[in-house]
Write an enzyme that holds these catalytic residues in place. Structure first.
Site, PDB file in Angstrom:
ATOM      1  N   HIS A 270     110.894 133.861 -42.656  1.00  0.00           N
ATOM      2  CA  HIS A 270     110.465 134.939 -43.254  1.00  0.00           C
ATOM      3  C   HIS A 270     109.687 134.594 -44.322  1.00  0.00           C
ATOM      4  CE1 HIS A 270     110.919 139.138 -44.303  1.00  0.00           C
ATOM      5  NE2 HIS A 270     110.790 138.806 -45.557  1.00  0.00           N
TER       6      HIS A 270
ATOM      7  N   TYR B 114     105.026 135.667 -45.927  1.00  0.00           N
ATOM      8  CA  TYR B 114     104.234 135.689 -47.214  1.00  0.00           C
ATOM      9  C   TYR B 114     103.250 134.803 -47.151  1.00  0.00           C
ATOM     10  CZ  TYR B 114     108.148 138.622 -48.153  1.00  0.00           C
ATOM     11  OH  TYR B 114     109.137 139.551 -48.151  1.00  0.00           O
TER      12      TYR B 114
ATOM     13  N   HIS C   1     107.540 146.928 -36.602  1.00  0.00           N
ATOM     14  CA  HIS C   1     107.425 146.573 -38.141  1.00  0.00           C
ATOM     15  C   HIS C   1     106.582 145.399 -38.198  1.00  0.00           C
ATOM     16  CE1 HIS C   1     108.401 145.171 -42.159  1.00  0.00           C
ATOM     17  NE2 HIS C   1     108.724 144.142 -41.467  1.00  0.00           N
ATOM     18  N   PHE C   2     106.755 144.378 -37.353  1.00  0.00           N
ATOM     19  CA  PHE C   2     105.952 143.228 -37.519  1.00  0.00           C
ATOM     20  C   PHE C   2     104.458 143.545 -37.171  1.00  0.00           C
ATOM     21  CE2 PHE C   2     106.323 138.625 -37.771  1.00  0.00           C
ATOM     22  CZ  PHE C   2     105.196 138.331 -36.882  1.00  0.00           C
ATOM     23  N   HIS C   3     104.167 144.384 -36.255  1.00  0.00           N
ATOM     24  CA  HIS C   3     102.824 144.896 -36.016  1.00  0.00           C
ATOM     25  C   HIS C   3     102.118 145.672 -37.157  1.00  0.00           C
ATOM     26  CE1 HIS C   3     103.587 143.252 -32.028  1.00  0.00           C
ATOM     27  NE2 HIS C   3     102.253 143.272 -31.741  1.00  0.00           N
TER      28      HIS C   3
ATOM     29  N   ARG D 283     113.904 144.459 -27.516  1.00  0.00           N
ATOM     30  CA  ARG D 283     112.710 143.612 -27.712  1.00  0.00           C
ATOM     31  C   ARG D 283     112.619 142.328 -26.446  1.00  0.00           C
ATOM     32  NH1 ARG D 283     113.147 140.068 -32.895  1.00  0.00           N
ATOM     33  NH2 ARG D 283     110.742 139.789 -32.398  1.00  0.00           N
ATOM     34  N   ARG D 284     111.562 141.632 -26.625  1.00  0.00           N
ATOM     35  CA  ARG D 284     111.548 140.505 -25.529  1.00  0.00           C
ATOM     36  C   ARG D 284     112.062 140.621 -24.241  1.00  0.00           C
ATOM     37  NH1 ARG D 284     113.621 136.241 -30.299  1.00  0.00           N
ATOM     38  NH2 ARG D 284     111.699 135.856 -31.328  1.00  0.00           N
TER      39      ARG D 284
END
Length: 558
Positions: free
Chosen positions: A228, A232, A379-381, A442-443
């Site tokens: 995680h 950042y 979310h990640f995209h 997912r995946r």
């Protein structure tokens, strides 16, 4: 004089890093397009379902690790050199870390691409997280280890420049561009300890056959110690652009030097102790430690909200200098016809949306609803795939002319490109979030949900499927447009003594108003390490007491 004329050695290093970053972006983006077509069942002629996981691994590793790391290296070479007004201290050392990372990425890429060759024993279909029980060829793990070591050396290079500068400027405040780069790298040093231990101590010996079994909980924990915080590491360079350069694109100035430094300090302190919020569903970790991770994660909303205020304040100042008035009417006076501004501004809007879905991910009870569903890559995209990637593309329209001494070509295409990315990501991410709420995993290459009807609440599966495919196609077109502009500028651009305005205005509240304690690197690094110890010592000890390293359970000689 241009940056290229003042610092030709640094410009060459920065350009080399950007070249590698853009190649990784091109290949990783192609892999993303293939995924969007395959898993939605729109077109399956490019790859089969076995190769899908190789392509998924390539997409994640090339974009989330390689593209970002090399682009950040080029950006920080530019920023540290510019703000300290000095070339790299030892060019041999500088090129050593660059080529070490290139060798590492080449090894990892060979392992990944080997999975597309029929009958190849070299393969790495282990996804972005790459932890057991999925196993890759040793080349993959060794290559990624070299990339991390090279990035550590790059950070040491910038700290060396800073220390040399400090000797000649003992009482001056750290220049803001250098401050942000150094604190980003401090966070990177802290968080990569976990993945370095996982790869070197566990995964490389395991892939070489030196140990036969690895209990999955330990490598998962070590990965998410890093996994995680690495978000950042990608995000802070985007903040770097939003704080230092976006106000200039807006025609204004940074609102506050001190608030910028505080935000980077908070991220250094809080980024790493949050990893357990990715392991809410993992047995073997106490609920109390997961709650601590949740609380720490939610605290990270503070620097994000501070950033929203500071960046928007700088943009508003610029708009009002251009004649903007009213509570919201000033937004229309922003330079929506300037490609670097448009890309950064739209990236910031997407990041705000990603922040809302991120609160769902961080909340222990609600997370169970969306854990390992298509919501998560949605979310990640929004965050890495747009807030970071689109910012990097946008600022490239301003940086590449500085590094090449050539004017930007195809400005109309450069302007359309961020809008196209925003449209494509709006379609794709919206459908991914709704599909996740509908329970689509997912995946997986085979999302066959026949016999289910979620139309009443979430929309039909067919509509979400096509929205993902269309959004992914628009994103691919936008990526091609970006690469076309950059390549054309690099090779065919018109040479100019001043291809772009390189100036960065001073903040409205400058470093003279900033408390000196904010520059105390040892203090903030020590606090960050203390919080990591508090977050991870006790859970790791619990794992030891539970027999994680007992004979027959933990890693053991073959």
């Amino acid at each position: 004089m241009t940056f290229l004329q003042r610092y030709p050695k640094a410009a060459k290093v920065a350009k080399a890093n950007f070249i590698v970053a853009f190649i990784a972006l091109a290949i990783g983006g192609l892999f993303g397009f293939l995924q969007a077509l395959h898993r939605t069942n729109v077109f399956r002629g490019f790859i089969n379902s076995g190769q899908y996981y190789t392509v998924l691994t390539g997409h994640g590793v090339l974009l989330a690790i390689i593209f970002t790391t090399f682009f950040i290296a080029g950006l920080f070479v530019w920023g540290v050199t510019r703000s300290l007004e000095r070339e790299p201290e030892n060019l041999t050392f500088t090129w050593t870390w660059f080529w070490l990372m290139v060798v590492g990425l080449t090894m990892a890429a060979i392992a990944i691409l080997g999975g597309l060759v029929p009958g190849s024993s070299i393969r790495a279909a282990v996804l972005y997280t790459f932890y057991p029980p999925l196993q890759a060829h040793p080349l993959f793990y060794i290559g990624l280890a070299l990339v991390i070591i090279g990035s550590w050396m790059a950070g040491a290079d910038w700290f060396r420049s800073y220390l040399k500068w400090r000797k000649n400027h003992p009482s001056e405040r750290i220049p803001l561009l250098t401050f942000m780069a150094l604190f980003t790298m401090l966070m990177w040093y802290v968080c990569t300890i976990g993945v370095a231990l996982e790869v070197v101590v566990l995964l490389i010996p395991w892939s070489l056959g030196w140990v036969t079994d690895i209990e999955p909980l330990l490598p998962r924990t070590l990965f998410w110690y890093f996994g995680h915080a690495v978000v950042y590491f990608w995000l802070l360079p985007a903040y770097y652009v939003w704080y230092a350069i976006l106000p200039k694109f807006s025609g204004g100035r940074l609102f506050s030097d001190s608030m910028t430094r505080i935000v980077f300090i908070i991220f250094l302190i809080l980024s790493t102790p949050v990893g357990f919020h990715h392991q809410y569903a993992d047995a073997g970790i106490s609920l109390g430690f997961k709650f601590y991770a949740m609380a720490t994660t939610l605290l990270l909303l503070l620097p994000s909200l501070m950033t929203m205020f500071t960046v928007i304040a700088g943009m508003e100042h610029g708009a009002r200098q251009r004649g903007g008035k009213g509570y919201l009417a000033w937004i229309g006076k922003l330079p929506w016809d300037n490609p670097p501004f448009v890309g950064c501004a739209l990236a910031g809007i997407m990041f705000a949306a990603g922040g809302f879905s991120g609160m769902i991910n961080a909340s222990m009870n609600i997370n169970i609803m969306i854990h390992n569903t298509l919501w998560v890559p949605g979310h990640f995209h929004l965050t890495v795939g747009t807030a970071v990637a689109l910012t990097f593309m946008a600022v490239s329209y301003w940086l590449i002319p500085q590094l090449t001494g050539k004017k930007l070509k195809h400005k109309t295409m450069a302007l359309v490109q961020p809008y196209a990315w925003f449209l494509g990501m709006t379609l794709m991410s919206n459908a991914m979030h709704r599909a996740g709420l509908a329970g689509i995993p997912r995946r997986t290459a085979e999302p066959e949900y026949t016999g289910f009807d979620f139309h009443a609440v979430f929309g039909s599966i067919g509509e979400m499927k096509w929205q993902i495919a269309i959004g992914g196609t628009i994103l691919t077109i936008s990526l091609v447009m970006f690469l076309w502009v950059i390549v054309a500028t690099w090779w065919k651009g018109e040479r100019s003594e001043q291809p772009v305005d390189e100036s960065i205005p001073t903040p409205l509240s400058g470093k003279e108003h900033t408390p000196a304690v904010l520059d105390n690197i040892k203090l903030w690094l020590g606090l960050a390490i203390l919080l990591v110890i508090l977050a991870y010592t006790f859970p790791l000890w619990d794992m030891v007491k539970d027999g994680l390293f007992s004979p027959g359970i933990g890693p053991r000689p073959s």
